[in-house]
Design a protein around this motif. Structure first.
Motif, PDB file in Angstrom:
ATOM      1  N   PHE A 122       0.867  -1.185   0.000  1.00 30.43           N
ATOM      2  CA  PHE A 122       0.000   0.000   0.000  1.00 30.43           C
ATOM      3  C   PHE A 122       0.904   1.236   0.000  1.00 30.43           C
ATOM      4  O   PHE A 122       1.639   1.481   0.945  1.00 30.43           O
ATOM      5  N   LYS A 123       0.861   2.017  -1.081  1.00 30.37           N
ATOM      6  CA  LYS A 123       1.854   3.090  -1.260  1.00 30.37           C
ATOM      7  C   LYS A 123       1.280   4.503  -1.212  1.00 30.37           C
ATOM      8  O   LYS A 123       1.976   5.451  -1.555  1.00 30.37           O
ATOM      9  N   PHE A 124       0.040   4.653  -0.819  1.00 31.38           N
ATOM     10  CA  PHE A 124      -0.519   6.007  -0.750  1.00 31.38           C
ATOM     11  C   PHE A 124       0.213   6.782   0.356  1.00 31.38           C
ATOM     12  O   PHE A 124       0.203   6.368   1.520  1.00 31.38           O
ATOM     13  N   PRO A 125       0.839   7.918   0.016  1.00 34.76           N
ATOM     14  CA  PRO A 125       1.647   8.628   1.006  1.00 34.76           C
ATOM     15  C   PRO A 125       0.837   9.439   2.014  1.00 34.76           C
ATOM     16  O   PRO A 125       1.288   9.651   3.135  1.00 34.76           O
ATOM     17  N   THR A 126      -0.366   9.886   1.626  1.00 34.16           N
ATOM     18  CA  THR A 126      -1.140  10.764   2.533  1.00 34.16           C
ATOM     19  C   THR A 126      -2.626  10.404   2.518  1.00 34.16           C
ATOM     20  O   THR A 126      -3.150   9.906   1.499  1.00 34.16           O
ATOM     21  N   PRO A 127      -3.334  10.679   3.613  1.00 36.70           N
ATOM     22  CA  PRO A 127      -4.785  10.467   3.640  1.00 36.70           C
ATOM     23  C   PRO A 127      -5.531  11.294   2.593  1.00 36.70           C
ATOM     24  O   PRO A 127      -6.508  10.832   2.008  1.00 36.70           O
ATOM     25  N   LEU A 128      -5.046  12.526   2.349  1.00 29.72           N
ATOM     26  CA  LEU A 128      -5.704  13.400   1.386  1.00 29.72           C
ATOM     27  C   LEU A 128      -5.687  12.797  -0.013  1.00 29.72           C
ATOM     28  O   LEU A 128      -6.694  12.833  -0.731  1.00 29.72           O
ATOM     29  N   LEU A 129      -4.536  12.226  -0.414  1.00 29.10           N
ATOM     30  CA  LEU A 129      -4.436  11.609  -1.742  1.00 29.10           C
ATOM     31  C   LEU A 129      -5.405  10.433  -1.840  1.00 29.10           C
ATOM     32  O   LEU A 129      -6.126  10.300  -2.836  1.00 29.10           O
TER      33      LEU A 129
END
Length: 500
Positions: free
Chosen positions: A124-131
């Motif tokens: 899982f590579k999503f860096p931020t909650p906003l993205l």
């Protein structure tokens, strides 16, 4: 083909990833695929629940009750897309990272399934909650458009468009075969309930998915009301190999969301000694790479005995013949060079297909079929492995339209030869008397042998040239002089008006 609003939404989704700091195309596609899979799990679960209720059958949702993740036990409904997609960005991110992603990674972990094999190294590579929140919102909009469209497999077209974003696709020969071309090939070979189907260069499993959907549409009662046939359909009918783990992971998820529990999809160099399959499959559907990188030393020795070459398209033809059992059928796409190439390897493999097996059809496709990914001219070969000949007449078809414009835009058009191709192929007995000036016609095997086994349609198609009568040169020159005089008069009038 993705166009209009859907294309704009996907492009916008790509921009969201770039703005969020995730720019590697392959990583972006992987993350989108995971999210699509998570959403599909929820959608498929709801559909099965409704179908079971209508039929009065018991059904246990994969989200039912409590689910154990690591050392924690949580309520399964919290893992559903339809539940967590309304949460705040921070809470959604925590649920996705700590619960949902581990949940999908461990699906089928209790058995040695294809899915579990390729999810082991998923990250899982999503860096931020906003993205993550923005991407989830974008995917909801994309699914809304997909669900409102009349295109049968718009999801597959979305994959095709996403794969186009991979810069290396052109170099590696990895571009998705258009869905309607795959469907045409599947309908021509008519998969059966007891077939063992293989794609030795499967990519995202497009051919296998289409064959599965065809069987579900045409053999539903035969397969799903018979315990043994259903078991075969779910676990041993579909086989695919590829050398790209990302493609395998996408392919495994693609098959699972289309209802195939455990296809045999494996990391394998099909042309090497890794692939020991002989006389195993009853149907091969494939669009092998035409210009992929090839380690000549790794190529299986028995393939080189049949066809001594470094050209992957020729080696794959030799491979198909080796992998098919006697009576097995093959529908594959080849570049035009295979049909008329003059090297010994080209002639040898064509001779083997024609003389030692039964070549049934050569469908010549226009060069725009694979645009915007490639402009190569291609053809479809359909043959049956016999091992002792059987080719009497070969059916040729000159496809000039596939329902889409042949430029990079590939917009829908009214001209479409595909229904005619399928209809004529299923009634070849009516094709015998057609003239070689027609779009389709039969060519006797002896004619093909006399032409060095050349399989290009232009070798046999007769073109009728219409004689056009032009006026004599003196008459044309007199007309030009008259036009010049008219221009002179008009110029004089214009000068008077301008007081020059």
């Amino acid at each position: 083909m993705i166009t209009g609003e859907l294309k704009n939404k996907i492009d916008g989704l790509w921009d969201v990833f770039a703005a969020g700091g995730l720019v590697n195309p392959l990583e972006v596609i992987e993350q989108i695929t995971y999210l699509m899979f998570i959403k599909d799990l929820d959608d498929v679960d709801k559909r099965k629940e409704k179908e079971s209720a209508m039929l009065g059958l018991p059904y246990k949702s994969i989200f039912a009750g409590e689910v154990k993740i690591g050392d924690r036990t949580i309520e399964g409904t919290q893992l559903k897309w339809s539940v967590f997609h309304d949460f705040s960005a921070g809470r959604m991110y925590a649920i996705m990272q700590e619960w949902v992603f581990p949940f999908i990674k461990n699906l089928h972990s209790d058995k040695n399934s294809t899915y579990s094999k390729y999810m082991d190294d998923a990250i899982f590579k999503f860096p931020t909650p906003l993205l993550l929140s923005k991407v989830v919102d974008s995917l909801d909009e994309i699914y809304e458009i997909m669900n409102s469209t009349l295109v049968l497999d718009v999801r597959g077209d979305v994959y095709e468009y996403l794969l186009n974003k991979i810069a290396s696709a052109g170099r590696n020969g990895q571009f998705r075969t258009p869905r309607h071309i795959i469907r045409m090939m599947v309908e021509m070979v008519e998969p059966k309930a007891d077939d063992v189907i293989c794609d030795p260069a499967c990519g995202t499993s497009g051919f296998l998915v289409s064959a599965a959907e065809y069987l579900k549409e045409t053999k539903k009662e035969e397969i799903f009301f018979d315990k043994d046939k259903k078991e075969h359909y779910m676990n041993s009918m579909f086989n695919g190999f590829d050398m790209d783990r990302t493609m395998l992971r996408i392919g495994a998820m693609n098959m699972m969301t289309h209802g195939i529990d455990n296809p045999f999809i494996e990391y394998r160099d099909s042309l090497s000694d890794q692939n020991a399959d002989h006389d195993k499959y009853s149907l091969i559907l494939a669009n092998p790479p035409f210009k992929g990188s090839l380690d000549a030393d790794a190529v299986s020795g028995d393939l080189l005995k049949v066809c001594k070459t470094k050209k992957t398209e020729l080696l794959f033809l030799a491979l198909f013949l080796r992998m098919l059992k006697v009576g097995g059928r093959c529908a594959c796409i080849v570049p035009d060079g295979v049909l008329f190439g003059s090297s010994k390897a080209h002639k040898d493999i064509r001779k083997q297909v024609v003389e030692e097996n039964r070549l049934e059809a050569v469908i010549s496709m226009p060069s725009g079929v694979f645009k915007p990914y490639a402009g190569v001219s291609t053809a479809i070969l359909i043959f049956t492995k016999t091992g002792h000949g059987g080719t009497d007449n070969v059916w040729f078809y000159d496809m000039t339209a596939d329902g889409y414009s042949l430029d990079d835009k590939r917009t829908p058009v009214s001209e479409n030869d595909i229904p005619d191709i399928i209809e004529r192929f299923k009634n070849l007995d009516k094709e015998i008397d057609r003239e070689r000036t027609d779009k389709s016609f039969m060519v006797p095997k002896q004619d093909i042998a006399d032409n060095d086994y050349d399989l290009s349609i232009n070798k046999y198609k007769e073109v009728v040239y219409e004689k056009i009568e032009y006026p004599p040169t003196s008459e044309i020159m007199a007309d030009i002089r008259e036009i010049e005089m008219e221009i002179g008069k008009e110029m004089d009038e214009l000068e008077k008006l301008l007081n020059i």
